[in-house]
Design a protein around this motif. Structure first.
Motif, mmCIF file in Angstrom:
data_model
loop_
_atom_site.group_PDB
_atom_site.id
_atom_site.type_symbol
_atom_site.label_atom_id
_atom_site.label_comp_id
_atom_site.label_asym_id
_atom_site.label_seq_id
_atom_site.Cartn_x
_atom_site.Cartn_y
_atom_site.Cartn_z
ATOM 1 N N TRP A 163 1.980 -8.135 29.154
ATOM 2 C CA TRP A 163 1.749 -9.587 29.138
ATOM 3 C C TRP A 163 2.200 -10.201 27.814
ATOM 4 C CZ3 TRP A 163 1.003 -12.968 32.907
ATOM 5 C CH2 TRP A 163 0.410 -12.551 34.110
ATOM 6 N N PHE A 185 6.195 -9.983 27.765
ATOM 7 C CA PHE A 185 6.891 -10.911 28.670
ATOM 8 C C PHE A 185 6.728 -12.354 28.208
ATOM 9 C CE2 PHE A 185 6.755 -7.665 32.256
ATOM 10 C CZ PHE A 185 8.134 -7.527 32.326
ATOM 11 N N ARG A 186 5.527 -12.679 27.738
ATOM 12 C CA ARG A 186 5.285 -14.062 27.322
ATOM 13 C C ARG A 186 6.067 -14.425 26.060
ATOM 14 N NH1 ARG A 186 0.262 -16.598 29.131
ATOM 15 N NH2 ARG A 186 -0.347 -16.975 26.975
ATOM 16 N N GLY A 190 9.226 -13.211 25.777
ATOM 17 C CA GLY A 190 10.624 -13.002 26.169
ATOM 18 C C GLY A 190 11.173 -11.635 25.827
ATOM 19 N N VAL A 191 10.275 -10.654 25.596
ATOM 20 C CA VAL A 191 10.742 -9.287 25.358
ATOM 21 C C VAL A 191 10.083 -8.359 26.386
ATOM 22 C CG1 VAL A 191 11.257 -9.539 22.902
ATOM 23 C CG2 VAL A 191 8.937 -8.968 23.612
ATOM 24 N N VAL A 192 10.513 -7.118 26.399
ATOM 25 C CA VAL A 192 9.993 -6.160 27.367
ATOM 26 C C VAL A 192 9.282 -5.039 26.615
ATOM 27 C CG1 VAL A 192 10.614 -4.501 29.158
ATOM 28 C CG2 VAL A 192 11.817 -6.685 29.022
ATOM 29 N N ALA A 193 8.089 -4.666 27.064
ATOM 30 C CA ALA A 193 7.345 -3.585 26.414
ATOM 31 C C ALA A 193 7.899 -2.232 26.852
ATOM 32 C CB ALA A 193 5.864 -3.686 26.776
ATOM 33 N N MET A 203 15.690 -5.217 21.994
ATOM 34 C CA MET A 203 16.682 -6.080 21.371
ATOM 35 C C MET A 203 16.049 -7.311 20.727
ATOM 36 S SD MET A 203 19.055 -4.091 21.952
ATOM 37 C CE MET A 203 20.640 -4.817 21.606
ATOM 38 N N GLY A 204 14.753 -7.512 20.932
ATOM 39 C CA GLY A 204 14.103 -8.675 20.334
ATOM 40 C C GLY A 204 12.793 -8.288 19.662
ATOM 41 N N ILE A 257 3.754 -7.244 36.476
ATOM 42 C CA ILE A 257 3.255 -8.211 35.492
ATOM 43 C C ILE A 257 4.349 -9.231 35.188
ATOM 44 C CG2 ILE A 257 2.441 -8.466 33.097
ATOM 45 C CD1 ILE A 257 0.846 -5.870 33.534
ATOM 46 N N ALA A 270 14.410 -15.894 29.234
ATOM 47 C CA ALA A 270 15.404 -15.726 28.180
ATOM 48 C C ALA A 270 14.808 -14.841 27.103
ATOM 49 C CB ALA A 270 15.763 -17.075 27.580
ATOM 50 N N GLY A 271 15.610 -14.011 26.489
ATOM 51 C CA GLY A 271 15.076 -13.225 25.397
ATOM 52 C C GLY A 271 15.586 -11.825 25.353
ATOM 53 N N GLY A 272 14.891 -10.987 24.591
ATOM 54 C CA GLY A 272 15.377 -9.647 24.331
ATOM 55 C C GLY A 272 14.998 -8.661 25.410
ATOM 56 N N ARG A 273 15.907 -7.773 25.729
ATOM 57 C CA ARG A 273 15.625 -6.705 26.665
ATOM 58 C C ARG A 273 15.412 -5.433 25.871
ATOM 59 N NH1 ARG A 273 18.609 -8.473 31.290
ATOM 60 N NH2 ARG A 273 18.722 -10.711 31.107
#
Ligand SMILES: Cc1cc2nc3c(=O)[nH]c(=O)nc-3n(C[C@H](O)[C@H](O)[C@H](O)COP(=O)(O)OP(=O)(O)OC[C@H]3O[C@@H](n4cnc5c(N)ncnc54)[C@H](O)[C@@H]3O)c2cc1C
Ligand SMILES: Nc1ncnc2c1ncn2[C@@H]1O[C@H](COP(=O)(O)O)[C@@H](O)[C@H]1O
Lengths: 342, 265
Positions: A113, A116-117, A119-122, A156-157, B136, B222-225
């Protein structure tokens, strides 16, 4: 492509269990400290709950430079919608480059959560975390395909969010000479009315096997064949002062309790001794026990995969081996008691 | 009538023999195995079972959504045979099974586009990614709540009630609909298709959409992957000593003495 590095420092979430820091929290603090030092930056820690403020000094002793404390009566038990804004308040203040959680029920929700909030992925269920010496980015190693393979990935972020698998990272070392700062979060004042209601929350009697803390774990698989077979394993575990775990099939068949399941979707144990009885050694199961110091397998199939990962094996029928072990161990205990009386 | 979407992923069979498992260093993912066809991810089968149980009790339409680069029809249509009402296939060469960001965006866009829904059911985690991120992500994009790890799911008038196991017990949660719920195997195995369901499966609608049909630019975050740098099969150096002996008793005695030497008992 050079990823952005707009965050600074490491922020770890410290889970509290029964009024104390959870064992996994110490492991997360341990890796957090190591990463922060590698970056030459600050380690922050988040503590949330009712009456958790006194734990802040313990968190500092275990390596944190700054502890963000979210105290409120409403926070007495974990509810995602109440905890998320408090964690996010800490993130806003710390603006970390790295954000870590334990891979528990709580971390499995808060990490995705918060990521994602933003804009990145855990990266979930990591078993190794290192700083890349060149890029200074976090290299996150996690098992995939049920543990058949491992992926090394990088975010990447910022923040670079990860959850940590239990028993894979060295716990933080206590240093009473450390000092740090405590920051109170405003949490209490602005909690939303949660959409999710907790209708019931109950402890199930007999589920407190404390598998994670046991020095010896005896685990049974499908080959045990019955609930009465598990009684024999209880006896073996009893003689060794240990606890009994299981693979998935016995839990499905109700020979063992769901809470006894060990593996990727069960518990993660790291005892001194793990005795795997009549289980084949599927990677999804091994994920839960590979931290054990010594592993023993009893399996009648000499080709079983479990023999590839253990220290000692007996390739025979457990129905003969377990009674033989029981008698050896009883003889040993008798000798010991004799010794005491002599 | 309730509308339930079930997200089911096609994955490499997690129970296939290890000897068939190979990683392609180029694509950094597992190679399809000859002789081990893909399956629907195990927890996703439990999610479909949870949906079908709701449908056993009340009028409900169950839509299964499967996203992938190349979907094997015989594998994915099993959901229809088990009792789902329609199958929505999101198939595009640009999809990537290890990109939760893109996957969640596409699934959320498809759910939106398909029409009103009360409940989205997913597996706790997929058997290949072992992540638990996509549900999620979907909830985040749809602006709804996500309850994770359900062992039981019930639908009420305007809410969903979920029981889930905790380390030392369980809890029962209630969330307003629509909501995303993830389930574990505790829900129970997917039913075997009845003769009737099996026969009627071929008549049920199968819709195929590509990435272009989903207008993903608007749906995506939008943002980092995350980028996978490498994927490897860990080498396990076998160190096992198989204890030999005349009798089982002799082997057991050897084991006990080894364990005493190692100071673990
Ligand atoms: C997404 C996912 C998550 C999973 N999570 C987990 C998890 O968390 N934990 C888990 O355990 N599993 C998990 N599984 C299941 C896992 O893949 C295996 O199916 C399971 O671990 C197999 O259990 P087993 O070894 O007991 O059974 P089997 O593989 O059937 O092995 C039984 C073994 O017993 C031996 N045997 C039989 N009779 C005797 C006898 N009389 N004496 C001696 N040996 C005997 C046989 O030789 C055989 O090797 C998961 C699967 C998936 C897909
Ligand atoms: N490609 C996909 N198609 C359909 N459902 C998916 C897909 N990927 C993930 N899901 C759903 O999201 C759950 C968790 O996936 P993951 O986050 O990859 O562990 C799965 O159990 C599915 O229910």
């Amino acid at each position: 492509m050079v990823p952005p590095a707009d965050g600074r420092g490491v922020l770890v979430y410290c889970e509290v269990e029964g009024g104390r820091l959870a064992p996994l929290a110490l492991e997360v603090l341990g890796v957090g400290r190591r990463l922060a030092s590698a970056l030459g930056q600050e380690l922050g820690a988040v503590l949330i709950g009712e009456g958790v403020a006194p734990l802040a000094s313990e968190v500092i002793v275990h390596g944190a430079d700054k502890v963000y404390v979210g105290e409120a009566g409403l926070l007495c038990e974990y509810v995602l919608e109440l905890y998320l804004p408090v964690v996010e308040e800490a993130i806003e203040q710390a603006q970390p480059a790295i954000l870590l959680f334990g891979h528990t029920l709580v971390g499995r929700e808060l990490a995705p959560w918060t990521a994602f909030r933003r804009g990145v992925v855990a990266s979930m269920d990591c078993v190794a975390l290192e700083i890349d010496p060149h890029t200074k980015r976090l290299l996150m190693t996690r098992p995939v395909y049920g543990g058949n393979a491992q992926a090394v990935q990088v975010s990447m972020g910022d923040p670079q969010v990860a959850t940590v698998r239990a028993k894979t990272m060295a716990p933080a070392v206590k240093d009473h000479g450390r000092y740090g700062q405590v920051v109170e979060l405003k949490a209490g004042g602005r909690l939303p009315a949660p959409r999710v209601k907790v209708l019931e929350r109950k402890a199930e009697p007999g589920t407190r096997v404390k598998l994670e803390e046991a020095r010896v774990v005896v685990a049974g698989g499908r080959g045990i064949g019955s609930a009465s077979g598990f009684k024999q394993l209880e006896e073996l575990a009893g003689l060794l002062g240990g606890a009994v775990g299981a693979t998935r099939p016995p839990c499905d068949a109700k020979w063992a309790k769901e809470s006894q399941q060990i593996g990727i979707t069960g518990r993660i144990v790291g005892p001194e001794l793990y005795i795997a009885v009549a289980l084949s050694g599927a990677s999804q199961h091994l994920a839960g026990c590979s931290a054990a110091k010594v592993i023993v397998a009893i399996n009648k199939d000499p080709e079983a995969n479990i023999f590839h990962v253990v220290d000692y094996g007996i390739a025979d029928d457990w129905k003969a081996v377990v009674p033989a072990l029981l008698s050896c161990l009883r003889a040993r205990t008798d000798k010991e008691t004799e010794g005491i009386w002599r | 009538m309730k509308n339930i979407a079930v997200c089911m992923k096609q994955v490499l069979d997690p129970e296939m023999p290890l000897s068939l498992f190979r990683i392609d260093p180029e694509t950094k993912s597992a190679l399809p195995a000859r002789g081990a066809p893909p399956v629907l991810s195990p927890f996703d089968e439990n999610a479909l079972e949870a949906a079908l149980r709701i449908k056993d009790d009340e009028k409900a339409k169950v839509t299964v959504i499967t996203l992938g680069r190349r979907l094997v029809r015989a594998v994915v249509t099993a959901s229809l045979a088990a009792g789902a009402d329609e199958l929505l296939l999101l198939e595009d060469a640009s999809f990537n099974e290890f990109d939760p960001f893109l996957t969640a965006s596409a699934l959320a866009a498809a759910i939106r586009k398909r029409g009103p829904y009360d409940l989205v059911l997913c597996g706790l985690q997929a058997a290949d990614t072992n992540a638990g991120l996509v549900p999620i992500g979907i909830a985040c994009l749809l602006g709804v709540t996500c309850l994770t790890g359900a062992r039981e799911v019930r639908l009420k008038e305007e809410s969903v009630v979920v029981a889930r196991s905790l380390a030392y017990g369980y809890e029962v949660l209630e969330a307003p609909c629509p909501a995303v719920v993830t389930v574990t195997y505790e829900v129970g195995s997917l039913r075997e298709p009845g003769v009737e369901a099996f026969m009627s499966a071929s008549a049920k609608p199968v819709i195929v959409w590509t990435a272009a049909d989903l207008e993903l630019e608007q749906a995506g975050m939008a943002g980092g992957r995350t980028e996978i740098l490498r994927m490897e099969v860990p080498v396990r150096a076998s160190r096992c000593e198989i204890l030999e002996g005349e009798s089982v008793q002799a082997k057991a005695e050897q084991l006990v003495s080894r364990l005493q030497q190692a100071k673990v008992i």
